[in-house]
Design an enzyme around this catalytic site. Structure first.
Site, mmCIF file in Angstrom:
data_model
loop_
_atom_site.group_PDB
_atom_site.id
_atom_site.type_symbol
_atom_site.label_atom_id
_atom_site.label_comp_id
_atom_site.label_asym_id
_atom_site.label_seq_id
_atom_site.Cartn_x
_atom_site.Cartn_y
_atom_site.Cartn_z
ATOM 1 N N GLU A 297 -1.800 -6.080 6.723
ATOM 2 C CA GLU A 297 -0.841 -6.870 6.028
ATOM 3 C C GLU A 297 0.422 -7.256 6.933
ATOM 4 O O GLU A 297 1.510 -6.845 6.460
ATOM 5 C CB GLU A 297 -0.289 -5.980 4.866
ATOM 6 C CG GLU A 297 -1.758 -5.670 3.927
ATOM 7 C CD GLU A 297 -1.023 -5.213 2.506
ATOM 8 O OE1 GLU A 297 0.190 -4.679 2.337
ATOM 9 O OE2 GLU A 297 -1.920 -4.948 1.721
ATOM 10 N N GLU B 57 -8.676 -3.066 1.328
ATOM 11 C CA GLU B 57 -8.108 -2.203 0.165
ATOM 12 C C GLU B 57 -8.237 -2.922 -1.249
ATOM 13 O O GLU B 57 -8.103 -4.182 -1.373
ATOM 14 C CB GLU B 57 -6.497 -2.268 0.456
ATOM 15 C CG GLU B 57 -6.046 -1.172 1.607
ATOM 16 C CD GLU B 57 -4.728 -1.188 1.733
ATOM 17 O OE1 GLU B 57 -3.883 -1.378 0.812
ATOM 18 O OE2 GLU B 57 -4.337 -1.108 3.103
HETATM 19 C C1 BGP Z 1 -0.779 -2.088 0.607
HETATM 20 C C2 BGP Z 1 -0.621 -1.105 1.752
HETATM 21 C C3 BGP Z 1 -0.663 0.409 1.588
HETATM 22 C C4 BGP Z 1 -0.559 0.983 0.228
HETATM 23 C C5 BGP Z 1 -0.817 0.195 -1.003
HETATM 24 C C6 BGP Z 1 -0.410 0.434 -2.394
HETATM 25 O O1 BGP Z 1 -0.111 -3.007 0.550
HETATM 26 O O2 BGP Z 1 -1.322 -1.398 2.716
HETATM 27 O O3 BGP Z 1 0.089 0.968 2.771
HETATM 28 O O4 BGP Z 1 0.835 1.607 -0.026
HETATM 29 O O5 BGP Z 1 -0.492 -1.221 -0.672
HETATM 30 O O6 BGP Z 1 0.818 0.122 -2.376
HETATM 31 P P1 BGP Z 1 2.104 0.937 -2.828
HETATM 32 O O7 BGP Z 1 2.048 2.056 -1.975
HETATM 33 O O8 BGP Z 1 3.383 0.297 -2.687
HETATM 34 O O9 BGP Z 1 1.951 1.231 -4.373
#
Ligand code: BGP
Length: 458
Positions: free
Chosen positions: A164, A360
């Protein structure tokens, strides 16, 4: 019953800074996260910092066994740049040993390691020189990538350069969620540009070294929906799409920037510094595959009183609050599985049907212990429903010819979420951070295992 293609990748994703822990041992140098926590611990939920995230540095063998138990056939994590090359140049043999053992243990259990190089964890030594704002970062990243390919290329066959990349741009230089937490559109664009060139340099090193396997990048292709088809809303939608989606997607897949993005940065006096030959470098460095992270769509509308030239993205498009949206109240993110179908079909129709996988997707929920049954198993039916609904949309797109080869869940075992610490949990396994990081399966892990075994959803 909906069956997925043979050889479909089923797995989960994580990152080095969010899981390894041992942030200050065995020669690892500091990252922006380590330093930021040292400077401003109050910014982090319950003042839980990056030092002792889920203890994977010590517990990886147990985790890999649990992956095998769940029948995962693949797993994505990242290498910590600051652990492998603490000063950017000197190889840390302890890091090499750790990653080799970790990846080998996966391979022994039939879990393919998919390895990413950068997941928001800028080494502090480079941040002190300006981080991604300095062109020096491009070469430094290229060197790191070269070393990683040489050290682990015999074990890893699917590499990704960045996770990302738009996120460290906007969170670090617009929205203040990542260090250096400044608000400056022009600097943000420069950071994005150098990040892209760093990716290009890594792809160049991969091809030059004639490594086996494939190289890609992981993008959050947040699909953009406009409030209406009125010309002003469509213009807002086009700007949001150019900045958030096409900015990385077009150069990495098509080999050039989209015309609308070039126009937008020119009109708003945001053109980044570049070097002669960059255009050709970008054209030569297209990827073999994409990872796509998807959590929520972006809904936009025209801005009523924009500042011209734009000082912030919301001078170009306004957020639109869709009255019918379904929301995950813990993370505040809309749940809209249909967007996964839209992403899949767009890749098929506009990006040469490039091979891609869902790298993801997931649902962060706070205080999950509320849902624990007498046997200590969290009954996360909401997560099962979430995954089921997204897989349904994905399956439809695959049936219609989208070239998707896998689905990875964020995440395997609960991990540290940046400024949110351990507030929202995403894992198939619960991690008890007060009790030796003990792992306990959640109901979703058993459900997912049966999906994987049958390669099918109802
Ligand atoms: C994505 C990232 C991850 C992870 C996930 C969940 O954008 O690649 O690193 O953290 O989001 O988001 P968050 O942890 O901010 O709730």
């Amino acid at each position: 019953m909906k069956t997925f293609p043979d050889g479909f990748l089923w797995g989960a994703a994580a990152s080095a800074p969010q899981t390894e822990g041992s942030a200050l041992v065995d020669g690892k140098s500091l990252t922006t996260w380590d330093k930021w926590f040292e400077m401003n611990p109050e910014k982090f939920d319950k003042q839980v910092g990056p030092k002792d995230t889920s203890n994977v540095y010590r517990q990886y063998a147990e985790d890999v066994q649990l992956m095998e138990d769940m029948k995962l056939n693949s797993y994505r994590t990242s290498i910590s740049w600051a652990r492998l090359l603490p000063d950017g140049k000197t190889l840390n043999q302890k890091a090499v040993d750790f990653y080799r053992n970790y990846f080998l243990s996966m391979i022994e259990k039939n879990v393919e390691p998919i390895i990413n190089l950068f997941h928001f964890d800028m080494p502090w030594w480079l941040m002190e020189k300006g981080g991604w704002e300095t062109r020096e970062s491009v070469e430094a990243f290229g060197y790191y990538a070269k070393v990683a390919f040489e050290q682990f290329g015999d074990l890893v066959h699917r590499w990704t350069t960045f996770n990302e990349p738009i996120v460290h741009v906007e969170c670090g230089y617009l929205f203040e969620f990542h260090y250096p937490a400044v608000v400056d559109f022009k600097r943000a664009v420069q950071v994005g540009y150098h990040t892209l060139m760093a990716h290009v340099e890594a792809v160049k090193q991969f091809r030059k070294g004639q490594h086996t396997g494939e190289i890609g990048i992981i993008l959050n292709l947040t699909p953009v929906y406009g409030k209406s088809d009125a010309p002003e809303d469509l213009k807002a939608k086009e700007a949001a799409d150019a900045l958030n989606v096409k900015s990385f997607l077009d150069p990495v897949v098509l080999g050039h920037f989209p015309a609308e993005l070039i126009q937008l940065v020119k009109e708003n006096d945001l053109l980044p510094a570049s070097e002669a030959g960059d255009k050709e470098r970008i054209a030569r460095a297209t990827v073999d595959f994409l990872g796509v992270n998807y959590y929520q769509p972006k809904r936009v509308q025209a801005v009523s009183h924009p500042t011209v030239p734009a000082k912030m993205p919301n001078d170009l498009y306004g957020e639109y609050d869709w009255p019918e949206k379904k929301i995950n109240p813990y993370r505040g993110w809309e749940i809209y599985p249909e967007a996964l179908y839209d992403i899949a079909m767009r890749l098929k129709n506009e990006y040469g049907n490039i091979p891609w996988y869902v790298s993801e997707n997931g649902m962060g929920v706070a205080e999950e212990e509320r849902f624990m049954n007498d046997e200590g198993i969290i009954q996360d039916d909401y997560r099962i429903e979430f995954v089921h609904d997204h897989l349904t949309e994905l399956h439809k797109a695959i049936e219609e010819g989208s070239n998707c080869f896998g689905y990875h869940m964020w995440t395997f075992a609960d991990c540290w979420s940046w400024l949110n610490g351990y507030r929202n949990r995403y894992g198939f396994y619960r991690v008890d951070i007060e009790n030796d990081f003990k792992r306990t399966p959640k109901k979703s892990s058993f459900w997912m295992k049966s999906v994987i075994q049958q390669n099918t959803i109802d």
